[in-house]
Each structure stands twice: as C-alpha cells, then as structure tokens.
Design an enzyme around this catalytic site. Structure first.
Site, mmCIF file in Angstrom:
data_model
loop_
_atom_site.group_PDB
_atom_site.id
_atom_site.type_symbol
_atom_site.label_atom_id
_atom_site.label_comp_id
_atom_site.label_asym_id
_atom_site.label_seq_id
_atom_site.Cartn_x
_atom_site.Cartn_y
_atom_site.Cartn_z
ATOM 1 N N LEU A 1 0.818 -1.213 0.000
ATOM 2 C CA LEU A 1 0.000 0.000 0.000
ATOM 3 C C LEU A 1 0.851 1.261 0.000
ATOM 4 C CD1 LEU A 1 -2.716 -1.064 2.615
ATOM 5 C CD2 LEU A 1 -2.899 -1.113 0.122
ATOM 6 N N GLY A 2 2.053 1.163 0.544
ATOM 7 C CA GLY A 2 2.932 2.326 0.604
ATOM 8 C C GLY A 2 4.246 1.959 1.256
ATOM 9 N N ARG A 3 5.203 2.858 1.165
ATOM 10 C CA ARG A 3 6.510 2.619 1.777
ATOM 11 C C ARG A 3 7.077 3.908 2.337
ATOM 12 N NH1 ARG A 3 10.782 0.129 -1.170
ATOM 13 N NH2 ARG A 3 9.381 -0.904 -2.628
ATOM 14 N N GLY A 4 7.876 3.731 3.385
ATOM 15 C CA GLY A 4 8.597 4.837 3.978
ATOM 16 C C GLY A 4 10.079 4.523 3.965
ATOM 17 N N THR A 5 10.854 5.285 4.746
ATOM 18 C CA THR A 5 12.304 5.080 4.763
ATOM 19 C C THR A 5 12.672 3.740 5.364
ATOM 20 O OG1 THR A 5 12.557 7.466 5.071
ATOM 21 C CG2 THR A 5 14.492 6.098 5.474
ATOM 22 N N PHE A 6 11.972 3.343 6.435
ATOM 23 C CA PHE A 6 12.327 2.115 7.139
ATOM 24 C C PHE A 6 11.184 1.111 7.209
ATOM 25 C CE2 PHE A 6 14.724 5.646 9.000
ATOM 26 C CZ PHE A 6 16.017 5.222 8.718
ATOM 27 N N LYS B 1 7.445 -0.706 5.196
ATOM 28 C CA LYS B 1 6.517 -0.890 4.087
ATOM 29 C C LYS B 1 5.172 -1.305 4.674
ATOM 30 C CE LYS B 1 10.262 -2.594 1.123
ATOM 31 N NZ LYS B 1 10.797 -3.772 0.376
ATOM 32 N N VAL B 2 4.108 -0.856 4.042
ATOM 33 C CA VAL B 2 2.761 -1.173 4.511
ATOM 34 C C VAL B 2 2.075 -2.044 3.459
ATOM 35 C CG1 VAL B 2 0.538 -0.274 5.266
ATOM 36 C CG2 VAL B 2 2.636 0.977 5.800
ATOM 37 N N ASP C 1 2.563 15.733 14.978
ATOM 38 C CA ASP C 1 2.768 15.763 13.524
ATOM 39 C C ASP C 1 1.403 15.705 12.827
ATOM 40 O OD1 ASP C 1 4.197 15.981 11.188
ATOM 41 O OD2 ASP C 1 4.649 13.843 11.034
#
Length: 455
Positions: free
Chosen positions: A32-37, A39-40, A152
């Site tokens: 569904l998505g990814r970040g720096t560290f 993944k979803v 945030d």
C-alpha cells in the site's frame, strides 16, 4: 487461485515469508505504501478473513539509525493507549528476528491530502470542512485526555475509511507523559514545518496539546481555503509570518470560521484555544448541518455529531452511594424538587464508557442533540442553538463504577419552569422511552435501584 495470486504479490513486493501466512496469522497482499524504514501491506486474517494493514519494519535498519528505535516504541506505546472511532487502531504487534509487524486497522479511503488534491479547488465547502474538523478535534481531544500529544498533525496523517470517516494515524512523533521534562514541557523540535507551531520551530519549550491545536488551525485553513496559510521555503521567514499572522482567508469563509482560525493560529500558546474546549464553547461547532447535509461526495452525509469521551475512568460507587439512590431515601422534595423523577433517569451497563457515550451520540441524530465535554463534564446539548425539546436546555451525563465492569449512568435534564408533564413520567417533548430504545443493548437495567442493591 486467489491465494496463489496473493502469495505472488507478496513475494514480488518483498513481504517475505515464502508464501506462508505471516506467523500463521495473516496473508500479506499488495504493498500500500513505503517509507524510509517500513513498508505497509494489505493483509487478510487467516481466521475470519478481516482485511487489515500490516506495517513491516526492518529491525536492522531501525537499530542502525539514531533515534529510530525510540520512535517505533513511541508509536506502539501511544497507539496501545488509544481506542477511538477516529484514531487508527493498532490490533497487535508481531515480531521475528529480522522484522517487526504492526497490524493495524485498514483505512481504504486514502489520506486527506490526496482527497483534497482530487477536488477541483482543493478545498471543501464550509459544511464539509466543519464535519471533517469536528472529527479531527474529537480524536485529538481524546488523545490529549490520555496524555498523548501527536506532534505531527497534517493531512497526510489523517486517513479516511470506506465511509469517509477520519482516522488519525502515524504516532511516530507522539509525546507521552514520560517525555515531559521537569518543567512539564516538551523540548524536542519535530513535525512538519508548514504545520508546526511557532514555538516548536523556534526550539522553545512547549505544550504538546497547544502545538497540536496550532496544527489543527493550519488544517482548518487548508480545508477552507485550499492552500497553506504560511508557505515559505525559508523556515525563519515562515515563522515571522506566523508571528505576524500574515495570512488571508478567502472572502467566502464565514465570520465564525474566521474567528476560529484566528484563535487556533494564535502565535501565543498561552492564549491559543485548546482543542478540548472547542466542541463545548465555540459556536461554529454547535451549528447544525441540517441545511448542509451534502458533503460533495467526500463523506457519507450523516448528521454532524461531536462525541467526546470522558478523560478518566468513572469513579467507583460505595455502599452509601447506592443506598442513597433508593426512592425511599430521596430527600429532594425537601428542597422543592418535586419533579425530580421526571427529569432524571438512571441505567446500568456493562459497556465501556466510550461505547456508552458513542451510543448516546448516535441517538442524538434522532433526538436532536450532540454529546460534548464542557466545564460541567459530559453534556448533551441541542443542535442549531435550539433545545432538545420544549423547555429543555441540556442533559448532563454522569458515570460511576458499581463493580467492574458494571457502570451506573445518570441522565439529568435541565428544564425550564412549566415544562414538566406529571401524567406519564415524561418531560414535555422529550421521551425517555424513545431514548431507552435508541440505546438498545447498551442498557442492562433502566432506572432500577433494586438491581443495584442486589450487586
């Protein structure tokens, strides 16, 4: 066939596990998505088939990056504290030697920023902005009452479910009570500059809840105007604009909404309004959506309601409290309260305080009130600045713990003189029996002192 397809997608996306369900519990699907560290992935529970989102965090990368391990622990600790309709729920945490898996509620509607970007003018009509904002304030008031400051708050971290209801997410920068210094303040500058409060950008000690209130003001501005109030690549210049309140709302924004934005975008945190007080005191929140029911397809058009939950568990009842509720020991007549039985009702429930108040809020859509938290505690206030019914100004709600998990809920009407009907146990225009039916199985026993005394 479907299982094979899901396994193939999992291998292709790097989910790992060689086609076997994750720890025997979840089948990972597409990313569904990814970040720096992290993944979803979309996932489905092996038992029951419930669709969930699984955030996969690589332990080695997190441990090798300064400050990331505490952030993951903070996110888990914050989300474990929170159970609210407008906060993304953390179901469970799983781990192997190499990875951490956060199993979370699935929000299928994407994030608020993407939804706004898809609109022609990148903004909502004021009716739509109000409903979105009411849900956001509801969620953050709940978080603050439980000692969690988000830090945030921005449209990217506000997700939508399939019905268009908000889910506040991403608590990686959240502050918990043990984060406070000896002065009772926070000192870590964090968040997204365009949404961060001036005191945070200037690296001064700050109140996390008041910083969240500023971020809410920026989001409200974006919802109404379609752009940021302070947008500058130079953070120092942006901070100066914020201190001078150099923003301009479009002419179509109503005066009550303008005043609310001004109170939230107050550069002085001591005079800035707290989100916890908005639902009870600001007129923009009390306005009915009876003429603003269409939300241009963003949300599902349900009537506006602001359900706010108690900040602390209900106080326990002792034996003297229970005995004093007996009708034979009711001394209210000595003080001129002859109609007390018509204005007060009690019921017992084994549902949680949150569930009970949520059901009271749902009943409000039919009976004409919203559930809010004010100076007097939890109250049901009339929509549209009117009355719950003829002569009724408000209804207070009090909860007490009899014996876990049994709660006693007391409802008390504030009634104008001459509006009590002595014939049928009803206050004119307000039907207790109708309320009882709307509460459904939340009610275990309705106004039964005998039941209480038997416990």
């Amino acid at each position: 066939m479907a299982m094979a397809a899901m396994d193939a997608r999992k291998k292709k996306s790097g989910g790992g596990g060689g086609g076997e369900p994750l720890l025997g519990k979840y089948e990972l699907g597409r990313m569904l998505g990814r970040g720096t560290f992290a993944k979803v992935y979309l996932a489905r529970a092996v038992a029951g088939g419930e669709a969930v989102a699984v955030k996969v965090i690589d332990k080695a990368e997190v441990m090798g990056t300064a400050g990331m391990a505490p952030r993951v622990l903070r996110e888990v600790a914050a989300m474990r504290r929170l159970r609210h309709p407008h906060v993304l729920r953390l179901h469970e945490v799983l781990a192997t030697r190499a990875r951490i898996y956060l199993v979370m509620e699935l929000a299928t509607g994407g994030d608020l920023l993407s939804r706004l970007a898809a609109l022609p003018r990148r903004r909502l009509p004021e009716s739509g902005a109000r409903r979105v904002f009411v849900q956001l304030v509801d969620a953050l008031s709940y978080c603050h009452a439980r000692g969690v400051a988000h830090r945030d708050v921005k449209p990217q971290n506000v997700l939508l479910d399939g019905d268009g209801n908000l889910k506040v997410s991403d608590f990686g920068l959240a502050a918990l009570p043990d984060t406070l210094r000896d002065d009772g303040r926070l000192h870590t500058a964090c968040g997204t500059p365009a949404y961060a409060a001036p005191e945070v950008l200037r690296r001064r000690a700050y109140d996390g809840a008041k910083a969240d209130a500023w971020s809410c003001g920026v989001i409200l501005f974006v919802l109404l105007a379609g752009h940021l109030p302070f947008d500058d690549s130079n953070i120092a210049d942006m901070c100066r604009k914020a201190h001078r309140r150099e923003y301009e709302l479009p002419r179509w924004v109503s005066q009550p909404a303008r005043r609310l934005v001004s109170r939230l975008l107050d550069p002085n945190p001591d005079t800035r309004v707290a989100v916890e007080s908005l639902a009870a005191h600001h007129p923009w929140f009390k306005r009915s959506l009876s003429v603003d029911s269409q939300l241009d397809g963003l949300l599902n058009g349900e009537p506006e309601r602001a359900v706010a939950f108690q900040a602390a568990p209900p106080p326990p009842l002792n034996a003297f409290d229970i005995i004093s509720m007996s009708p034979g020991l009711d001394l209210s007549g000595l003080f001129g309260e002859h109609d007390k039985s018509l204005r007060e009702k009690r019921f017992t429930t084994t549902a949680s305080p949150e569930k009970t108040l949520e059901q009271l809020g749902l009943a409000g859509g039919k009976l004409g009130y919203v559930v809010v938290v004010g100076k007097k505690g939890v109250e049901c206030l009339p929509l549209a600045g009117g009355r719950l019914s003829s002569g009724i100004a408000a209804m207070s709600v009090e909860m007490s713990e009899v014996a876990p998990p049994l709660l006693l809920v007391e409802l008390r009407l504030e009634v104008a003189a001459g509006d009590v009907d002595g014939g049928d146990g009803e206050v004119k225009g307000f039907g207790w029996e109708q309320l009882r039916m709307e509460l459904g199985d939340v009610v275990r026993a309705w106004h039964s002192c005998e039941d209480l005394c038997e416990i």
